[in-house]
Design an enzyme around this catalytic site. Structure first.
Site, PDB file in Angstrom:
ATOM      1  N   ARG A  49     117.422 -68.175 -80.172  1.00 49.18           N
ATOM      2  CA  ARG A  49     117.870 -66.814 -80.484  1.00 49.18           C
ATOM      3  C   ARG A  49     117.143 -66.334 -81.735  1.00 49.18           C
ATOM      4  NH1 ARG A  49     118.927 -67.819 -85.136  1.00 49.18           N
ATOM      5  NH2 ARG A  49     119.800 -65.727 -85.334  1.00 49.18           N
ATOM      6  N   ALA A  51     115.502 -62.363 -82.906  1.00 47.87           N
ATOM      7  CA  ALA A  51     114.588 -61.473 -82.171  1.00 47.87           C
ATOM      8  C   ALA A  51     113.154 -61.998 -82.090  1.00 47.87           C
ATOM      9  CB  ALA A  51     114.635 -60.076 -82.796  1.00 47.87           C
ATOM     10  N   GLN A 180     126.572 -67.477 -86.360  1.00 49.78           N
ATOM     11  CA  GLN A 180     125.193 -67.848 -86.719  1.00 49.78           C
ATOM     12  C   GLN A 180     125.039 -68.040 -88.232  1.00 49.78           C
ATOM     13  OE1 GLN A 180     126.089 -65.452 -84.602  1.00 49.78           O
ATOM     14  NE2 GLN A 180     124.559 -65.040 -83.038  1.00 49.78           N
ATOM     15  N   ASP A 221     117.048 -56.360 -84.781  1.00 51.64           N
ATOM     16  CA  ASP A 221     116.600 -56.637 -83.402  1.00 51.64           C
ATOM     17  C   ASP A 221     115.790 -55.493 -82.822  1.00 51.64           C
ATOM     18  OD1 ASP A 221     118.920 -58.570 -83.822  1.00 51.64           O
ATOM     19  OD2 ASP A 221     117.974 -59.232 -81.955  1.00 51.64           O
ATOM     20  N   ASN A 231     121.172 -54.419 -85.356  1.00 50.76           N
ATOM     21  CA  ASN A 231     121.198 -55.826 -85.787  1.00 50.76           C
ATOM     22  C   ASN A 231     122.555 -56.400 -85.408  1.00 50.76           C
ATOM     23  OD1 ASN A 231     119.901 -58.080 -87.084  1.00 50.76           O
ATOM     24  ND2 ASN A 231     121.367 -57.848 -88.749  1.00 50.76           N
ATOM     25  N   LYS A 232     122.727 -57.675 -85.674  1.00 55.69           N
ATOM     26  CA  LYS A 232     123.959 -58.378 -85.305  1.00 55.69           C
ATOM     27  C   LYS A 232     125.189 -57.568 -85.703  1.00 55.69           C
ATOM     28  CE  LYS A 232     124.312 -61.407 -83.513  1.00 55.69           C
ATOM     29  NZ  LYS A 232     124.479 -61.354 -82.039  1.00 55.69           N
TER      30      LYS A 232
HETATM   31  O1  MRU Z   1     122.285 -62.828 -81.292  1.00 57.57           O
HETATM   32  P1  MRU Z   1     121.258 -63.367 -82.243  1.00 57.57           P
HETATM   33  O2  MRU Z   1     121.689 -64.616 -82.939  1.00 57.57           O
HETATM   34  O3  MRU Z   1     119.914 -63.527 -81.566  1.00 57.57           O
HETATM   35  O4  MRU Z   1     121.098 -62.238 -83.341  1.00 57.57           O
HETATM   36  C1  MRU Z   1     120.119 -62.388 -84.334  1.00 57.57           C
HETATM   37  C2  MRU Z   1     120.108 -61.273 -85.311  1.00 57.57           C
HETATM   38  O5  MRU Z   1     120.886 -60.365 -85.245  1.00 57.57           O
HETATM   39  C3  MRU Z   1     119.005 -61.280 -86.328  1.00 57.57           C
HETATM   40  O6  MRU Z   1     119.403 -60.580 -87.471  1.00 57.57           O
HETATM   41  C4  MRU Z   1     117.780 -60.585 -85.714  1.00 57.57           C
HETATM   42  O7  MRU Z   1     117.417 -61.182 -84.509  1.00 57.57           O
HETATM   43  C5  MRU Z   1     116.598 -60.520 -86.597  1.00 57.57           C
HETATM   44  S1  MRU Z   1     116.246 -62.017 -87.397  1.00 57.57           S
HETATM   45  C6  MRU Z   1     114.811 -62.567 -87.395  1.00 57.57           C
END
Ligand code: MRU
Length: 331
Positions: A49, A51, A180, A221, A231-232
């Site tokens: 996981r 992005a 995470q 993302d 983002n998350k």
């Molecule tokens: O669902 P995930 O764990 O893939 O979410 C990740 C995030 O939200 C990160 O902040 C995003 O991918 C950018 S990090 C390099």
């Protein structure tokens, strides 16, 4: 094929190995991701996981598939299904579009990997300049070596500031519902020896009120052309809280996360995940099995709440973003 040597990926010349992030921090288990169907399942259940990393890992899986003799039809079909495995992170689509037209899939996957490492260095260089000695930094989700091929986006910036000798203290949101921050960011920060405190998401406002945080740094993302970004889930709330308390707020992303085809945040597709993720984790459940839940995996922060966006090629403030800097300065 050269090894895809990163915190979450390895290649031994024949097999692509993926660190199963669902088992961290308790166990470091490596899974075979050489077959695109296995990779699709891993992306969907977040074994891999972040992005940038899902784009890199999907490209590496396709390259290994080609190396093992996949037909043109099999390759094209796998590329299409991988591209749709997670809908919000645009890096996956960007990487699959590159792989689709590649004459040498192995070389292209390696180029995508190496480019991501360089992009992380660019973000770290520009972002670390913002951080002052003695700052408390708040971050969300996981944006480090586990989320990219390199040192990370927001966590890469934090790591670089630490390496420069700045005395920083990191507050990491645990990041409900899949944790995470608690499972992955706390693990990375410990490995890196960066002073840090883990908090539950609901404690962030108090920290900001009490003056413990001088800067908020998060990943993204997908960044829309006007600077709104996804983002998350929980990031938007942090941005509101940071603005209320006058604390600078910075998304950090490579150019491969910018989607100029999305005019603004309303056009970004938001993944909704299984309701069970809100009722429990793993074998543990804390809510009745049939409790209705809502589980958007990401939220959108409007550009008005952004102090500046740290990209691999420089820092753009909200006014620059609103006046179209991304469309003017990106390919
Ligand atoms: O669902 P995930 O764990 O893939 O979410 C990740 C995030 O939200 C990160 O902040 C995003 O991918 C950018 S990090 C390099």
């Amino acid at each position: 094929m050269n090894p895809f040597d990163s915190l979450g990926l390895r290649h031994d010349g024949r097999t692509l190995w993926v660190l199963d992030q669902t088992q961290l921090p308790d166990a470091e288990v490596w899974l075979d991701g050489s077959d695109p169907s296995a990779m699709i399942a891993m992306i969907k259940r977040l074994a891999v996981r972040g992005a940038p990393l899902i784009g890199v890992a999907a490209a590496a899986s396709l390259a290994t598939f080609a190396q093992r003799g996949a037909s043109a039809g099999e390759y094209a079909a796998a590329c299409g299904v991988l591209r749709a495995a997670r809908p919000t992170a645009v890096n996956l689509m960007w990487a699959m579009d590159r792989m689709k037209g590649a004459t040498d899939p192995v070389a292209e996957a390696q180029a995508i990997f190496e480019e991501d490492v360089r992009l992380c260095e660019g973000m770290a260089r520009h972002g670390a300049e913002l951080i002052q000695d003695g700052e408390g930094l708040l971050t969300h989700c996981n944006t480090g070596g586990l989320a990219t091929a390199g040192i990370g986006t927001a966590l890469g910036v934090i790591r670089r500031a630490h390496e420069q000798g700045k005395r920083i203290h990191v507050y990491a949101d645990e990041t409900r519902p899949l944790l995470q921050g608690g499972r992955l960011t706390a693990w990375e920060l410990k490995k890196l020896g960066i002073p840090a405190t883990l908090i539950t998401d609901s404690m962030a406002a108090l920290l900001l009120r009490d003056g413990k945080v001088q800067r908020v740094l998060v990943g993204s993302d997908r960044v829309a052309a006007n600077g709104d970004f996804a983002n998350k889930v929980g990031t938007y709330g942090l941005a509101v809280q940071a603005r209320h308390h006058g604390v600078p707020f910075h998304p950090v992303a490579p150019f491969s996360t910018v989607d100029l085809a999305c005019p603004n945040g309303a056009a970004i597709p938001i993944e909704e995940r299984d309701q069970a993720e809100v009722r429990g984790y793993g074998t543990l459940r804390w809510a009745p099995t049939d409790t209705p839940t809502w589980n958007p995996s990401f939220d959108v922060t409007p550009v008005e709440l952004v102090t500046s966006l740290v990209l691999d090629r420089g820092v753009f403030n909200a006014a620059e973003l609103l006046s179209g800097a991304l469309s003017q300065r990106l390919p």
